[in-house]
Design a protein around this motif. Structure first.
Motif, PDB file in Angstrom:
ATOM      1  N   LYS A   9       0.574  -1.405   0.143  1.00 56.61           N
ATOM      2  CA  LYS A   9       0.237   0.034  -0.162  1.00 56.61           C
ATOM      3  C   LYS A   9       0.370   1.091  -0.029  1.00 56.61           C
ATOM      4  CE  LYS A   9      -4.481  -1.682   0.531  1.00 56.61           C
ATOM      5  NZ  LYS A   9      -5.018  -1.597  -1.093  1.00 56.61           N
ATOM      6  N   SER A  10       2.110   0.781   0.229  1.00 57.23           N
ATOM      7  CA  SER A  10       2.979   2.307   0.450  1.00 57.23           C
ATOM      8  C   SER A  10       3.943   3.010  -0.552  1.00 57.23           C
ATOM      9  CB  SER A  10       3.937   1.838   1.845  1.00 57.23           C
ATOM     10  OG  SER A  10       3.488   1.742   2.415  1.00 57.23           O
ATOM     11  N   MET A  11       3.331   3.957  -1.137  1.00 56.57           N
ATOM     12  CA  MET A  11       3.804   4.481  -2.310  1.00 56.57           C
ATOM     13  C   MET A  11       5.308   5.499  -1.755  1.00 56.57           C
ATOM     14  SD  MET A  11       2.489   5.625  -5.277  1.00 56.57           S
ATOM     15  CE  MET A  11       0.584   5.294  -5.109  1.00 56.57           C
ATOM     16  N   PHE A  12       5.193   5.468  -0.526  1.00 57.25           N
ATOM     17  CA  PHE A  12       6.591   6.085  -0.105  1.00 57.25           C
ATOM     18  C   PHE A  12       6.858   4.663   1.123  1.00 57.25           C
ATOM     19  CE2 PHE A  12       5.738   9.979  -2.660  1.00 57.25           C
ATOM     20  CZ  PHE A  12       7.053  10.576  -2.854  1.00 57.25           C
ATOM     21  N   ASN A  13       7.777   4.093   1.547  1.00 59.94           N
ATOM     22  CA  ASN A  13       8.030   3.476   2.233  1.00 59.94           C
ATOM     23  C   ASN A  13       8.888   4.581   3.448  1.00 59.94           C
ATOM     24  OD1 ASN A  13      11.031   3.147   1.959  1.00 59.94           O
ATOM     25  ND2 ASN A  13      11.340   1.166   0.892  1.00 59.94           N
ATOM     26  N   GLU A  14       9.078   3.797   4.887  1.00 57.09           N
ATOM     27  CA  GLU A  14       9.548   4.331   5.623  1.00 57.09           C
ATOM     28  C   GLU A  14      10.671   5.451   5.834  1.00 57.09           C
ATOM     29  OE1 GLU A  14       7.588   5.090   8.836  1.00 57.09           O
ATOM     30  OE2 GLU A  14       6.255   5.125   7.406  1.00 57.09           O
ATOM     31  N   GLU A  15      11.719   4.277   5.360  1.00 60.62           N
ATOM     32  CA  GLU A  15      13.134   4.480   4.838  1.00 60.62           C
ATOM     33  C   GLU A  15      13.236   5.690   3.322  1.00 60.62           C
ATOM     34  OE1 GLU A  15      18.113   2.980   2.455  1.00 60.62           O
ATOM     35  OE2 GLU A  15      15.432   1.340   3.319  1.00 60.62           O
ATOM     36  N   GLU A  16      11.880   5.584   2.634  1.00 57.11           N
ATOM     37  CA  GLU A  16      12.366   6.817   1.118  1.00 57.11           C
ATOM     38  C   GLU A  16      11.289   8.287   2.233  1.00 57.11           C
ATOM     39  OE1 GLU A  16      11.234   4.413  -3.196  1.00 57.11           O
ATOM     40  OE2 GLU A  16       9.505   4.594  -1.428  1.00 57.11           O
ATOM     41  N   LYS A  17      10.351   7.996   3.066  1.00 61.71           N
ATOM     42  CA  LYS A  17      10.464   9.423   2.996  1.00 61.71           C
ATOM     43  C   LYS A  17      11.379   9.804   4.060  1.00 61.71           C
ATOM     44  CE  LYS A  17       5.972   7.292   4.646  1.00 61.71           C
ATOM     45  NZ  LYS A  17       5.192   7.294   5.988  1.00 61.71           N
ATOM     46  N   GLN A  18      12.048   9.358   5.022  1.00 64.32           N
ATOM     47  CA  GLN A  18      13.019  10.285   5.782  1.00 64.32           C
ATOM     48  C   GLN A  18      14.224  10.902   5.047  1.00 64.32           C
ATOM     49  OE1 GLN A  18      12.948  10.007   8.824  1.00 64.32           O
ATOM     50  NE2 GLN A  18      11.241   9.037   9.267  1.00 64.32           N
ATOM     51  N   LYS A  19      14.359  10.457   3.986  1.00 65.42           N
ATOM     52  CA  LYS A  19      15.548  10.957   2.989  1.00 65.42           C
ATOM     53  C   LYS A  19      14.656  12.301   2.709  1.00 65.42           C
ATOM     54  CE  LYS A  19      17.963   6.222   0.741  1.00 65.42           C
ATOM     55  NZ  LYS A  19      18.247   5.995   0.393  1.00 65.42           N
ATOM     56  N   LEU A  20      13.273  11.842   2.348  1.00 69.00           N
ATOM     57  CA  LEU A  20      12.249  12.621   1.439  1.00 69.00           C
ATOM     58  C   LEU A  20      12.362  14.162   2.375  1.00 69.00           C
ATOM     59  CD1 LEU A  20      10.476  14.271  -0.979  1.00 69.00           C
ATOM     60  CD2 LEU A  20       8.880  12.687   0.737  1.00 69.00           C
ATOM     61  N   TYR A  21      12.503  13.793   3.864  1.00 68.90           N
ATOM     62  CA  TYR A  21      11.921  15.077   4.437  1.00 68.90           C
ATOM     63  C   TYR A  21      12.522  15.928   4.825  1.00 68.90           C
ATOM     64  CZ  TYR A  21       7.769  12.535   5.974  1.00 68.90           C
ATOM     65  OH  TYR A  21       6.990  11.928   5.514  1.00 68.90           O
ATOM     66  N   SER A  22      12.897  16.849   5.132  1.00 70.42           N
ATOM     67  CA  SER A  22      13.734  17.778   5.811  1.00 70.42           C
ATOM     68  C   SER A  22      13.926  18.005   7.007  1.00 70.42           C
ATOM     69  CB  SER A  22      13.542  20.007   5.426  1.00 70.42           C
ATOM     70  OG  SER A  22      11.751  19.588   6.109  1.00 70.42           O
ATOM     71  N   PRO A  23      14.649  19.049   7.629  1.00 73.29           N
ATOM     72  CA  PRO A  23      15.296  18.554   9.086  1.00 73.29           C
ATOM     73  C   PRO A  23      13.948  18.695  10.232  1.00 73.29           C
ATOM     74  CG  PRO A  23      16.734  19.155   8.122  1.00 73.29           C
ATOM     75  CD  PRO A  23      16.149  19.583   6.909  1.00 73.29           C
ATOM     76  N   GLU A  24      13.139  20.038   9.505  1.00 73.44           N
ATOM     77  CA  GLU A  24      12.267  20.855  10.139  1.00 73.44           C
ATOM     78  C   GLU A  24      10.560  19.862  10.097  1.00 73.44           C
ATOM     79  OE1 GLU A  24      13.867  24.332   7.790  1.00 73.44           O
ATOM     80  OE2 GLU A  24      14.089  22.546   7.581  1.00 73.44           O
ATOM     81  N   THR A  25      10.384  19.292   9.112  1.00 67.73           N
ATOM     82  CA  THR A  25       9.505  18.008   9.565  1.00 67.73           C
ATOM     83  C   THR A  25      10.090  16.950  10.213  1.00 67.73           C
ATOM     84  OG1 THR A  25       8.944  18.839   6.875  1.00 67.73           O
ATOM     85  CG2 THR A  25       8.252  17.132   7.744  1.00 67.73           C
ATOM     86  N   SER A  26      11.092  16.415   9.757  1.00 67.08           N
ATOM     87  CA  SER A  26      11.529  15.479  10.881  1.00 67.08           C
ATOM     88  C   SER A  26      11.103  15.780  11.963  1.00 67.08           C
ATOM     89  CB  SER A  26      13.176  14.806  10.179  1.00 67.08           C
ATOM     90  OG  SER A  26      13.063  14.216   8.475  1.00 67.08           O
ATOM     91  N   LYS A  27      11.687  16.668  12.346  1.00 68.84           N
ATOM     92  CA  LYS A  27      11.639  17.117  13.992  1.00 68.84           C
ATOM     93  C   LYS A  27      10.092  17.289  14.338  1.00 68.84           C
ATOM     94  CE  LYS A  27      13.200  20.737  17.339  1.00 68.84           C
ATOM     95  NZ  LYS A  27      13.907  22.177  17.384  1.00 68.84           N
ATOM     96  N   ARG A  28       9.529  17.954  13.621  1.00 65.79           N
ATOM     97  CA  ARG A  28       7.427  18.027  14.175  1.00 65.79           C
ATOM     98  C   ARG A  28       7.070  16.795  13.921  1.00 65.79           C
ATOM     99  NH1 ARG A  28       5.101  21.855  10.023  1.00 65.79           N
ATOM    100  NH2 ARG A  28       3.171  21.236  11.278  1.00 65.79           N
ATOM    101  N   LEU A  29       7.879  15.413  13.060  1.00 60.81           N
ATOM    102  CA  LEU A  29       6.852  14.025  13.299  1.00 60.81           C
ATOM    103  C   LEU A  29       7.437  13.722  14.285  1.00 60.81           C
ATOM    104  CD1 LEU A  29       5.246  12.029  11.290  1.00 60.81           C
ATOM    105  CD2 LEU A  29       7.187  11.920  10.182  1.00 60.81           C
TER     106      LEU A  29
END
Length: 624
Positions: A423-443
């Motif tokens: 079901k995943s368009m992006f897996n967890e590893e791909e999303k971590q690469k995709l995110y900015s530091p700000e998004t990772s911190k908020r998440l």
């Protein structure tokens, strides 16, 4: 069918008017308001039943209870007859008033009496409380929020946003889920603080408190039914489900893809309707791999329907801002475009449309089920053996889609993991690469698996997968897109394959009759064998989707270059621009997964421009 909205805890006549006006498309035939001190409710009406007399809001006999509703209740005549015998006096012959008197008769338990689709709000002045309810599968949406002591609700989020105190802030956890599954969870939205009343739930709101309760659920417990009994029972339910959905005082038609689900609807409509059947199909020109135009034509010719076709154009990508405005939330479901365009054409001929939506969830039609089942069996092999096989397969050049399927089967440690991975368009590893530091911190430490693994509750893997599909993907993806894209053109969609009686029966059918030797929809095909031509029963299943990787190849790249610029990405601070550059590069190389990832990102950024940056949206397609 209608749009509803309202608020409690505030006096503001101009606000309720704005909240209703912004959903004009859901009900262009009429508007109505109930305003009494701190309670205001509004209705935009699309007239289907009791066209001349069903104006909303509607009150009870002494005007102490009022309702606004977005509904079709298919057993309303039987309920009306019962309620009249109990002494209730009706002003109309519409199904909305039946909901009102049912509430008087049974209170909160009334929601269990209805067979249909609904989202309603009832103001009970005796108790000084609002009672809101949503249908079992979530065919009709209902959103709400609390802000500074004010409760607001609506069929669409854009109504709630008319209240200036509501902040337009992105829910980062929902964004995280959206990037994986193309949608968020069943009880939250992409807007922080705006919630989604889950399917099969009702809500009670008073001055000092509120509560949300579930009133129905699917329970999978296989019975020792024979194949013949299942065929007989299922055919009976199918025929009745279609038959009761033909009630209408306005023109009616069927969305026809050529597959077994929509062909079943056409066959049964043709059997029970007294008028000529109109059918409607969308295609993609030369995309023969997924285009079902020829199959739909043959089905239409077989049943003698009045058939209409629409061919999408590559420039239709210009509809994306308008689609996101109607959706309220970003959707990575690319079928929103063909469905919107098809609804646009259909509205010229019909106001009510029947669709085959829901058949795959009830009768095991997705490849996901097969991947989960194979994984469950193959996991008996040692992990090292599975990993070795997986590595060997991935060495083979080409065949990307097939190799990815094997990866899900071989690399997942459980069938639950396999399904979530599929079901995943992006897996967890791909999303971590995709995110900015700000998004990772908020998440923070948000765990997507913990949020969704709870739906795999049965010992039987197939039962758990069906439950997951019905509880998550169906209401938050397919039903949302179906409602928003059809109602955008003031078109009511009815879904016979999601009659709750049929779903409850399907939950008791033995697994061996749902899928046999990886042959999907076994019992459904058997049921329709004496009704549909053999050619339709034996047709290879094609999934309705938009061929993003080829159909919009150049245009999608152009859009990405225009709105996913390095400066724009840095300004919004959600993503890593280098990772987006890589996705665009892979899309240009023709990698299908990257094309759909890119569409997901474009959907979010376009939605952000419309709702967060508040860019004006033309009601007609326009260049980016």
């Amino acid at each position: 069918m209608c749009g509803i909205t309202g608020f409690y805890g505030l006096e503001d006549k101009s606000l309720i008017k704005k909240m209703a006006d912004v959903i004009y498309h859901r009900g262009p035939d009429d508007e109505g308001y109930f305003i009494d001190n701190t309670i205001s409710m509004a209705n935009r009406r699309l007239s289907i039943i009791d066209v001349s007399g069903g104006k909303q809001p509607i009150s009870n006999e002494n005007d102490s209870i009022w309702i606004v509703s977005n509904n079709e209740i298919y057993n309303y005549i039987q309920l009306m007859e019962y309620l009249e015998k109990k002494g209730h006096k009706f002003k109309t012959v519409c199904d909305t008033e039946v909901i009102l008197h049912s509430y008087e008769e049974w209170g909160e338990e009334c929601v269990k009496k209805f067979n249909g689709m609904f989202a309603f709000a009832i103001w009970d002045s005796n108790k000084k409380q609002l009672f809101l309810g949503r249908d079992r599968f979530g065919k009709k949406p209902l959103y709400y929020t609390f802000k500074n002591g004010v409760f607001l609700f609506g069929s669409e989020i854009k109504s709630i946003l008319q209240y200036g105190e509501v902040e337009r802030k992105v829910n980062i956890k929902t964004l995280h889920d959206f990037l994986s599954f193309k949608h968020g969870p069943i009880d939250e939205t992409i807007f922080e603080g705006i919630l989604d009343l889950p399917p099969a739930h009702y809500m009670v709101v008073s001055k000092n408190k509120s509560s949300v309760k579930q009133y129905w659920d699917l329970f999978y417990e296989e019975k020792s039914y024979t194949e013949n009994f299942c065929v007989m029972k299922l055919r009976q339910l199918l025929e009745d489900s279609v038959k009761i959905r033909l009630m209408s005082e306005v023109p009616l038609g069927v969305f026809l893809s050529g597959g077994i689900d929509s062909s079943t609807i056409v066959a049964l409509v043709n059997k029970y309707s007294n008028s000529e059947t109109n059918t409607f199909t969308v295609g993609f020109g030369n995309e023969r791999e997924i285009d079902e135009l020829s199959e739909a034509r043959r089905t239409s010719e077989y049943y003698g329907t009045n058939h209409h076709e629409l061919i999408l154009d590559e420039d239709d990508y210009n509809y994306l801002p308008l689609l996101m405005w109607h959706q309220d939330q970003p959707t990575g479901d690319v079928t929103c475009l063909p469905l919107y365009r098809l609804s646009e054409m259909t509205k010229k001929y019909a106001t009510v449309i029947l669709t085959g939506t829901g058949g795959d969830e009830q009768f095991v039609g997705y490849d996901d089920f097969k991947i989960g089942l194979v994984n469950h069996r193959i996991n008996k092999l040692p992990k090292k053996v599975r990993t070795s096989i997986s590595k060997s397969i991935n060495i083979i050049p080409g065949f990307e889609r097939i190799k990815r399927g094997f990866t899900y089967v071989l690399d997942s440690d459980s069938y639950q993991d396999a399904i979530l991975s599929v079901k995943s368009m992006f897996n967890e590893e791909e999303k971590q690469k995709l995110y900015s530091p700000e998004t990772s911190k908020r998440l923070g430490n948000h765990n997507i698996k913990e949020r969704y693994i709870k739906y795999f509750i049965f010992d039987n893997p197939l039962a758990s997968m069906c439950y997951f599909q019905n509880k998550v993907g169906l209401p938050e993806d397919m039903l949302q897109v179906t409602d928003k894209m059809t109602m955008a053109k003031s078109l009511e969609a009815r879904l016979p394959l999601l009659d709750y009686r049929m779903a409850e029966f399907s939950a008791t059918i033995p697994s061996r009759l749902k899928i046999r030797n990886l042959n999907e929809k076994y019992i459904f095909k058997k049921t329709m064998a004496k009704i549909l031509p053999r050619e339709i029963i034996k047709r290879r299943k094609r999934f309705f989707r938009l061929p993003v990787e080829t159909f919009f190849n150049k245009n999608l790249s152009d859009i990405a270059n225009n709105i996913l610029t390095e400066s724009e990405i840095r300004k919004k601070k959600y993503f890593n621009e280098k990772e987006i550059e890589r996705i665009i590069f892979n899309h240009k190389k023709g990698i299908r997964r990257s094309s759909y990832q890119l569409f997901n990102l474009l959907a979010f950024v376009t939605w952000h421009r419309v709702f967060i940056d508040s860019e004006n949206v033309s009601k007609k397609p326009h260049k980016f």
